[in-house]
Every structure is written in C-alpha cells, then in structure tokens.
Design a protein around this motif. Structure first.
Motif, PDB file in Angstrom:
ATOM      1  N   VAL A 233       0.834  -1.201   0.000  1.00 30.05           N
ATOM      2  CA  VAL A 233       0.000   0.000   0.000  1.00 30.05           C
ATOM      3  C   VAL A 233       0.871   1.255   0.000  1.00 30.05           C
ATOM      4  O   VAL A 233       0.574   2.237  -0.694  1.00 30.05           O
ATOM      5  N   GLY A 234       1.961   1.235   0.785  1.00 29.04           N
ATOM      6  CA  GLY A 234       2.857   2.384   0.828  1.00 29.04           C
ATOM      7  C   GLY A 234       3.488   2.663  -0.522  1.00 29.04           C
ATOM      8  O   GLY A 234       3.575   3.823  -0.963  1.00 29.04           O
ATOM      9  N   VAL A 235       3.935   1.607  -1.203  1.00 22.78           N
ATOM     10  CA  VAL A 235       4.518   1.767  -2.541  1.00 22.78           C
ATOM     11  C   VAL A 235       3.468   2.321  -3.509  1.00 22.78           C
ATOM     12  O   VAL A 235       3.738   3.253  -4.282  1.00 22.78           O
ATOM     13  N   ALA A 236       2.268   1.754  -3.466  1.00 17.28           N
ATOM     14  CA  ALA A 236       1.205   2.185  -4.388  1.00 17.28           C
ATOM     15  C   ALA A 236       0.759   3.608  -4.095  1.00 17.28           C
ATOM     16  O   ALA A 236       0.536   4.403  -5.017  1.00 17.28           O
ATOM     17  N   SER A 237       0.609   3.948  -2.810  1.00 20.67           N
ATOM     18  CA  SER A 237       0.113   5.279  -2.454  1.00 20.67           C
ATOM     19  C   SER A 237       1.119   6.366  -2.787  1.00 20.67           C
ATOM     20  O   SER A 237       0.748   7.525  -2.997  1.00 20.67           O
ATOM     21  N   PHE A 238       2.405   5.999  -2.858  1.00 20.85           N
ATOM     22  CA  PHE A 238       3.418   6.951  -3.312  1.00 20.85           C
ATOM     23  C   PHE A 238       3.418   7.051  -4.838  1.00 20.85           C
ATOM     24  O   PHE A 238       3.377   8.141  -5.409  1.00 20.85           O
ATOM     25  N   THR A 239       3.461   5.901  -5.493  1.00 23.33           N
ATOM     26  CA  THR A 239       3.755   5.871  -6.924  1.00 23.33           C
ATOM     27  C   THR A 239       2.560   6.243  -7.792  1.00 23.33           C
ATOM     28  O   THR A 239       2.718   6.970  -8.785  1.00 23.33           O
ATOM     29  N   ALA A 240       1.375   5.747  -7.465  1.00 22.03           N
ATOM     30  CA  ALA A 240       0.229   5.961  -8.354  1.00 22.03           C
ATOM     31  C   ALA A 240      -0.136   7.438  -8.515  1.00 22.03           C
ATOM     32  O   ALA A 240      -0.278   7.910  -9.657  1.00 22.03           O
ATOM     33  N   PRO A 241      -0.304   8.222  -7.423  1.00 19.32           N
ATOM     34  CA  PRO A 241      -0.601   9.644  -7.637  1.00 19.32           C
ATOM     35  C   PRO A 241       0.524  10.376  -8.360  1.00 19.32           C
ATOM     36  O   PRO A 241       0.264  11.262  -9.187  1.00 19.32           O
ATOM     37  N   LEU A 242       1.770  10.015  -8.056  1.00 18.47           N
ATOM     38  CA  LEU A 242       2.906  10.635  -8.731  1.00 18.47           C
ATOM     39  C   LEU A 242       2.864  10.336 -10.229  1.00 18.47           C
ATOM     40  O   LEU A 242       3.025  11.235 -11.069  1.00 18.47           O
ATOM     41  N   TYR A 243       2.653   9.075 -10.570  1.00 19.47           N
ATOM     42  CA  TYR A 243       2.582   8.669 -11.971  1.00 19.47           C
ATOM     43  C   TYR A 243       1.436   9.380 -12.687  1.00 19.47           C
ATOM     44  O   TYR A 243       1.597   9.900 -13.805  1.00 19.47           O
ATOM     45  N   LEU A 244       0.275   9.432 -12.040  1.00 18.66           N
ATOM     46  CA  LEU A 244      -0.889  10.079 -12.653  1.00 18.66           C
ATOM     47  C   LEU A 244      -0.640  11.568 -12.886  1.00 18.66           C
ATOM     48  O   LEU A 244      -1.038  12.120 -13.911  1.00 18.66           O
ATOM     49  N   SER A 245       0.009  12.226 -11.913  1.00 18.25           N
ATOM     50  CA  SER A 245       0.274  13.657 -12.068  1.00 18.25           C
ATOM     51  C   SER A 245       1.245  13.926 -13.210  1.00 18.25           C
ATOM     52  O   SER A 245       1.229  15.008 -13.804  1.00 18.25           O
ATOM     53  N   GLU A 246       2.100  12.953 -13.530  1.00 16.95           N
ATOM     54  CA  GLU A 246       3.087  13.121 -14.585  1.00 16.95           C
ATOM     55  C   GLU A 246       2.584  12.637 -15.949  1.00 16.95           C
ATOM     56  O   GLU A 246       3.141  13.003 -16.981  1.00 16.95           O
ATOM     57  N   ILE A 247       1.556  11.845 -15.956  1.00 15.02           N
ATOM     58  CA  ILE A 247       0.980  11.329 -17.200  1.00 15.02           C
ATOM     59  C   ILE A 247      -0.137  12.241 -17.713  1.00 15.02           C
ATOM     60  O   ILE A 247      -0.257  12.511 -18.906  1.00 15.02           O
ATOM     61  N   ALA A 248      -0.981  12.739 -16.793  1.00 17.15           N
ATOM     62  CA  ALA A 248      -2.173  13.492 -17.189  1.00 17.15           C
ATOM     63  C   ALA A 248      -1.821  14.920 -17.585  1.00 17.15           C
ATOM     64  O   ALA A 248      -0.970  15.552 -16.958  1.00 17.15           O
ATOM     65  N   PRO A 249      -2.473  15.471 -18.624  1.00 16.52           N
ATOM     66  CA  PRO A 249      -2.309  16.897 -18.938  1.00 16.52           C
ATOM     67  C   PRO A 249      -2.906  17.749 -17.826  1.00 16.52           C
ATOM     68  O   PRO A 249      -3.800  17.301 -17.102  1.00 16.52           O
ATOM     69  N   GLU A 250      -2.417  18.977 -17.669  1.00 16.38           N
ATOM     70  CA  GLU A 250      -2.762  19.776 -16.493  1.00 16.38           C
ATOM     71  C   GLU A 250      -4.253  20.058 -16.374  1.00 16.38           C
ATOM     72  O   GLU A 250      -4.775  20.170 -15.258  1.00 16.38           O
ATOM     73  N   ARG A 251      -4.974  20.149 -17.508  1.00 21.06           N
ATOM     74  CA  ARG A 251      -6.393  20.515 -17.433  1.00 21.06           C
ATOM     75  C   ARG A 251      -7.249  19.419 -16.803  1.00 21.06           C
ATOM     76  O   ARG A 251      -8.368  19.687 -16.359  1.00 21.06           O
ATOM     77  N   ILE A 252      -6.764  18.161 -16.806  1.00 19.64           N
ATOM     78  CA  ILE A 252      -7.531  17.085 -16.166  1.00 19.64           C
ATOM     79  C   ILE A 252      -6.726  16.409 -15.069  1.00 19.64           C
ATOM     80  O   ILE A 252      -7.107  15.346 -14.591  1.00 19.64           O
ATOM     81  N   ARG A 253      -5.618  17.042 -14.658  1.00 18.75           N
ATOM     82  CA  ARG A 253      -4.752  16.413 -13.669  1.00 18.75           C
ATOM     83  C   ARG A 253      -5.494  16.167 -12.358  1.00 18.75           C
ATOM     84  O   ARG A 253      -5.393  15.099 -11.760  1.00 18.75           O
ATOM     85  N   GLY A 254      -6.260  17.158 -11.900  1.00 12.95           N
ATOM     86  CA  GLY A 254      -6.999  16.980 -10.656  1.00 12.95           C
ATOM     87  C   GLY A 254      -8.000  15.845 -10.744  1.00 12.95           C
ATOM     88  O   GLY A 254      -8.145  15.048  -9.807  1.00 12.95           O
ATOM     89  N   SER A 255      -8.697  15.742 -11.875  1.00 12.26           N
ATOM     90  CA  SER A 255      -9.691  14.683 -12.046  1.00 12.26           C
ATOM     91  C   SER A 255      -9.042  13.301 -12.085  1.00 12.26           C
ATOM     92  O   SER A 255      -9.566  12.337 -11.532  1.00 12.26           O
TER      93      SER A 255
END
Length: 468
Positions: free
Chosen positions: A124-146
């Motif tokens: 869970v610790g690995v996932a909770s660190f990596t997944a939001p980080l990965y999503l913030s770096e993959i998603a364009p800024e206009r939908i990053r929050g979503s």
C-alpha cells in the motif's frame, strides 16, 4: 500569424487523448487494492478477534501494523522510484499485494497474520506513493486533478468492494476468504501495469528525451501539445533530483515538504480513517446490535464514499481545490459535533439510530468530496521536480504515520474517554483543518507543475504558489 497559430495550439488540446484516460485508469487500479486492504479488515476483525482471542489492544495492532508497513514502503519508494521508474514501482506493489493477501488467507497464528498485514502495508505504501505521482506526470494539467481524484475513487470502490465481500462471507464467518480474495485484483493490477508506458517526466530526468517525446505524442491530443510539454519538462529538470540536499539547503523546498506533511495529517485527523477501519464498531455504538445490521451499515457507508467521490472528480477542475476543501472541513466538523452530542445524550429510539446514521453518511460525503481525493491531488502538485520524489516520500510517509496513530488509538479513546468525547475531539480537529486551509493551502487549478514550482522557489507565500 504567430498569434493565430498560438491561439490555435491553445485550442487544440481541449480534447483529451483516449489513450491517456485508459492509461490513467489502469494506473489508478493501484487505488483499488489500497481500498480493498483498508476496508477488508473492518468486517474480518470481529471474526479474527474471536479466532485468535484478541484483546482491544491486539485488534489495534492487527489494524495499525498495515500502516507501519505502509510507512516503510512509502519511505523506500522515493529512492526506488527515482532509480528504477514509476512503472517498476507499481509492478512491485502488485507482487507484494499478492504475497501479503495469500499470507493473510493462510495465517495460522497472530504472528503470521501480523507479518502478512505488514507486507500488505508495504504494498500500500509503494502504491500510495507511486500511483498519484505517476498520474500527475501522465495526465495533462487541465484534467490532472480529475485523474488523481480517479485514484481516490478507486480507493473508495475498493473499500466498498471489501465491505460487500465481508458482508457476503460474514454469514459463514470465513475471514480467510475475506482477506485472501484480494489476490485476484492484485494479479489484474500486475498484468495491467505491464502495458503502461513509463512516465515522460522520469524518462526525461534520466536523459531518455526521445522516449519521453514518444510517450507524450502517444498521450497528448496533438504533436504541438506534446512538444510544448516536453520543452517545459526540459526546463524544469535542468536541476537534477537532489531531494535531501535540497531540503537541507533550500528554505523554499522545505516549505513545500512541510506543507505536504501537514496536508496528510489533516486528511487523517478528520476521523474518516476510524470509520473505515472500525465501521461495525461505530454502528454498534449507534445502537445496531446484530452483525447483519452492522455489516450492511458498513456497505451503505462504503457506497456513500464511492458516490460522493464523483462530486470531487466533477468539481475539482471547475471549482478548484481550496473551496471544496473549506466546504468539506465545515461539513465534517458539524457532523462530528452532532454525533458527539447524540452519543452524549444517548441513542435509544430507532429514529435516533437512523438519524445518527444519516449524519455519519453526510460526514462521509464531506470527506469523499474534499479531503479524501484533494489532499492527494495537492501533494502531487506542490513539490518541485528537483525534489519531487523526496517531497512526496515525506508526505506519503506522514499519511501512514498519522493513519497508524489514528488506527492504534481509536478503541483506546473509546474505552478511556467515551464515544461522545472521542467524536467531539475529531470535530475540533476538523475546525483546526479548516483554519489551516485558510492560512496555508494554495489553489492550483489549471496551473502547470512548472509554474507552481517557479512560484514556490521564488518565495511566494504557500497559499499563493498556485497563482499564474
């Protein structure tokens, strides 16, 4: 002509690449496993207590040891994610989810159960660190929050699925299946992550600019958008990752790290964590005596958590982060105050029971539409790239330290100061969170990560680093 071309380019990215949405969904599956592990213990705990003759303190250990593992996982993932990449970190979390789930299912002693829960915590610790980080770096800024809120949605769906599974197995008391069923979605996560591209920001950090551009072209709606974002990334990574050195030597970076830690403590001290871990106990306090009533109560709570998260996904990139947080903390403080008063005066009639449940559901709604997803959004946005992994390591570790404190003290608080005072305490903590939001939390809606970093390092007050 240049103005016309610039205007045209600004309009082109408005349609989000469907591949980006699919990839974000696959990455967010890590949140499903996160939620399953959080939720499954609520239904299994009464049967575990009976099977192993657990005291209240031992039950708190079974619950909170996962948070201890998550803290270890989050701390170790920062350097690992920097060295090996976001994708390999997500793969490791999937493997640990499988190992920990099987260990829990076949545990024949309290010690084996605790060790297996600790392994799940690392996952869970690995996932909770990596997944939001990965999503913030993959998603364009206009939908990053979503997209980061999608991760939180998957957590709530996992919690609901765990509650439904627990309810199904509660008739037979088969806690082994309750804990072991997580193996199957963990395998799905593993094979899903194998299909994901690596983060373009990480690739650029490692000097693989050509590959970073290929990923961006794949993920963005047109080449112009991809090239523009690659140029921004190139500018932001001129200063290499040097988290600890930056933390020691740069006051502005320390501010963003402290803010991330504060945000995670705020999320956990709302009191939502105890509702997820000890839902049957809370429904028992509210006067629902039978196991069936308590279990179905947890299902309703989980369903509310899922549905309310859609509010955050729909509004986070429209209203912004800060207004929703302020509303959420207000709602949660009021609900905790009402519940405290009801527990103080006593809940005796069916009408009072159902009213207390409705207030609890309003509280869950307040959390799920605000602090639940938006804290993860903000923590992934406020750290500068040169110290990004270090900053998110600190904030994610803080989440699990706070989570462990809450999970390891709730039953003790109930036993020592009573239900009314315990819920009053959480109401006061939500008021404190509201004040902290007004004083320190920035609005980051529609602002690029590079602009946030620029404002932070220029010394802007924390509440203003999201200004364009």
């Amino acid at each position: 002509m240049n103005t016309l071309n610039s205007s045209l380019i600004d309009r082109l990215p408005q349609k989000t690449n469907q591949k980006t949405l699919l990839i974000c969904f696959l990455a967010a599956l890590a949140g499903l496993l996160f939620g399953l592990d959080m939720g499954v213990i609520a239904g299994a705990l009464p049967f575990l207590a009976q099977e192993f003759s657990l005291t209240s303190h031992q039950q708190e250990i079974v619950v909170s040891v996962m948070m201890l593992g998550a803290t270890v996982g989050a701390i170790c993932t920062g350097p690992m994610s920097t060295r090996f990449g976001r994708k390999k970190s997500l793969l490791l979390s999937a493997i640990l989810f499988v190992a920990g789930s099987i260990g829990c299912a076949f545990a024949y002693s309290l010690e084996i159960l605790v060790i297996s829960r600790w392994l799940l915590g690392i996952a869970v610790g690995v996932a909770s660190f990596t997944a939001p980080l990965y999503l913030s770096e993959i998603a364009p800024e206009r939908i990053r929050g979503s997209m980061i809120s999608l991760y939180q949605l998957m957590i709530t769906i996992g919690i609901l699925a765990a509650f439904l599974s627990d309810t199904a197995f509660s008739a037979s008391g088969n806690w082994r299946w309750m804990l072991g069923i997580i193996t199957f979605p963990a395998l799905i996560l593993f094979f899903g992550v194998l299909t994901l591209p690596e983060s373009p920001r990480w690739l650029a950090m490692k000097g693989h600019t050509v590959n970073a551009e290929k990923v961006l072209i794949l993920l963005r709606s047109n080449d112009a958008e991809a090239k523009r974002e690659l140029n921004e990334i190139r500018e932001s990574i001129k200063e290499k990752q040097k988290g600890w050195q930056l933390f020691r030597g740069n006051h502005n970076f320390r501010r963003s790290v402290y803010l991330g830690v504060l945000l995670q403590f705020m999320q956990q001290f709302t009191g939502m964590t105890v509702i997820m871990y000890y839902a049957p106990k809370i429904f028992e306090i509210a006067g629902f005596a039978t196991t069936s009533e308590q279990m179905w109560g947890t299902v309703i709570a989980g369903l509310t958590n899922v549905l309310a998260t859609f509010i955050a996904i729909g509004l986070v990139d429209r209203w912004g982060r800060k207004p929703i947080l302020k509303l959420g903390f207000c709602v949660m403080a009021i609900c905790m105050g009402i519940l405290s008063y009801m527990f103080y005066t006593g809940i005796t009639t069916p009408a009072e029971q159902y009213f207390s449940v409705s207030i609890l559901l309003v509280f869950i709604t307040g959390f799920a539409m605000s602090a639940g997803p938006l804290i993860w959004v903000l923590c992934s946005e406020i750290q500068p790239l040169s110290g990004r992994d270090f900053g998110i390591t600190c904030s994610t570790s803080a989440n699990w330290i706070a989570n462990m404190i809450i999970g390891a003290t709730f039953l003790t608080l109930i036993d020592s100061i009573g239900s009314a005072n315990t819920f009053a305490l959480y109401g006061l903590l939500n008021i404190g969170c509201l004040i902290l939001t007004l004083l320190f939390i920035p609005e980051t809606k529609n602002i690029s990560l590079e602009r946030i970093e620029h404002n932070l390092m220029k010394g802007q007050p924390l509440r203003l680093i999201g200004h364009s």
